[in-house]
Design a protein around this motif. Structure first.
Motif, PDB file in Angstrom:
ATOM      1  N   PHE A   1       1.004  -0.973  -0.041  1.00 40.39           N
ATOM      2  CA  PHE A   1      -0.148  -0.088   0.019  1.00 40.39           C
ATOM      3  C   PHE A   1       0.848   1.359  -0.109  1.00 40.39           C
TER       4      PHE A   1
ATOM      5  N   TRP B   1       1.446   4.313  -2.708  1.00 40.26           N
ATOM      6  CA  TRP B   1       1.391   6.205  -1.951  1.00 40.26           C
ATOM      7  C   TRP B   1       2.545   6.395  -3.257  1.00 40.26           C
TER       8      TRP B   1
ATOM      9  N   VAL C   1      -3.605   7.513   6.925  1.00 42.92           N
ATOM     10  CA  VAL C   1      -4.271   6.545   6.389  1.00 42.92           C
ATOM     11  C   VAL C   1      -5.061   5.920   8.062  1.00 42.92           C
TER      12      VAL C   1
ATOM     13  N   TYR D   1      -7.874   1.418   5.249  1.00 47.60           N
ATOM     14  CA  TYR D   1      -8.201   1.192   3.507  1.00 47.60           C
ATOM     15  C   TYR D   1      -8.669  -0.346   3.926  1.00 47.60           C
TER      16      TYR D   1
ATOM     17  N   TYR E   1      -7.203  -3.529   1.285  1.00 48.09           N
ATOM     18  CA  TYR E   1      -6.426  -3.194  -0.244  1.00 48.09           C
ATOM     19  C   TYR E   1      -7.366  -4.356  -1.175  1.00 48.09           C
TER      20      TYR E   1
ATOM     21  N   VAL F   1     -10.204   3.350   0.675  1.00 47.13           N
ATOM     22  CA  VAL F   1      -9.263   4.644   1.182  1.00 47.13           C
ATOM     23  C   VAL F   1      -9.725   5.123   1.323  1.00 47.13           C
TER      24      VAL F   1
ATOM     25  N   THR G   1      -8.610   8.891   3.657  1.00 45.97           N
ATOM     26  CA  THR G   1      -7.342   9.716   4.428  1.00 45.97           C
ATOM     27  C   THR G   1      -7.308  10.666   5.117  1.00 45.97           C
TER      28      THR G   1
ATOM     29  N   THR H   1      -7.308  -0.064  -5.641  1.00 48.18           N
ATOM     30  CA  THR H   1      -6.825   0.584  -4.133  1.00 48.18           C
ATOM     31  C   THR H   1      -5.334   1.156  -5.474  1.00 48.18           C
TER      32      THR H   1
ATOM     33  N   VAL I   1      -6.070   5.103  -6.008  1.00 48.46           N
ATOM     34  CA  VAL I   1      -4.896   6.168  -4.485  1.00 48.46           C
ATOM     35  C   VAL I   1      -3.938   7.255  -5.310  1.00 48.46           C
TER      36      VAL I   1
END
Length: 178
Positions: A63, A67, A103, A106, A108, A126, A128, A161, A165
């Protein structure tokens, strides 16, 4: 007949692998634009961490790599340099923006999981909170809540995911550039 079937199968597989675009949602009232100095919009430092009380989970390193890649792509599209920071002590002698991605939650999901299990795999999501600081003074510019989720109605074509992101990364960079 066989070539038509093969073309149809190839198109179906291509669409399934491509997936739908991720839609980013923002929580809370519309925040004022960030007041970033023009000199600081040339470089961004990025740190991703689990928010307090959120256990990172089994896919955490993958993950975080998503990012790293997503922010590099999004910043690159805007002509910004990216520096990844694994510590809280991000420093720059030159003007830059520090982006701290916290985060909150999430789920995944890889493209293979989405295609193999379909809606049985559940939703990728996700959530954040992103804090923006201007360096070198480390002045807090503001924070934003970004989220994205899939729906069972989207089926195997829903965003995974990695795409989620990247979509959030695009929004983060856009907020810096506004």
């Amino acid at each position: 007949m066989t070539s038509h079937l093969l073309r149809t199968l190839a198109l179906t597989c291509t669409l399934a692998m491509a997936g739908c675009a991720a839609t980013v949602t923002r929580s809370g009232p519309a925040p004022a634009p960030l007041s970033v100095s023009p000199a600081a919009t040339r470089a961004v430092f990025v740190r991703v961490e689990a928010a307090p009380g959120m256990p990172p989970g089994g896919n955490w390193e993958t993950f975080k790599t998503d990012w790293r890649d997503g922010m590099a792509i999004a910043a690159g599209r805007s002509g910004m340099q990216v520096t990844w920071s694994d510590t809280e002590d991000a420093r720059s002698a030159d003007p830059a923006v520090l982006v701290v991605v916290k985060v909150r939650n999430y789920q995944y999901m890889t493209p293979e999981t989405r295609i193999g299990l379909g809606i049985l795999a559940g939703n990728a999501y996700v959530n954040t909170e992103v804090e923006f600081y201007e360096l070198p003074a480390r002045k807090l510019l503001g924070s934003r809540l970004y989220g994205t989720t899939t729906s069972p109605a989207e089926g195997i074509l829903s965003a995974t995911t990695r795409k989620q992101v990247l979509a959030i990364s695009d929004e983060v960079i856009a907020d810096i550039r506004r």
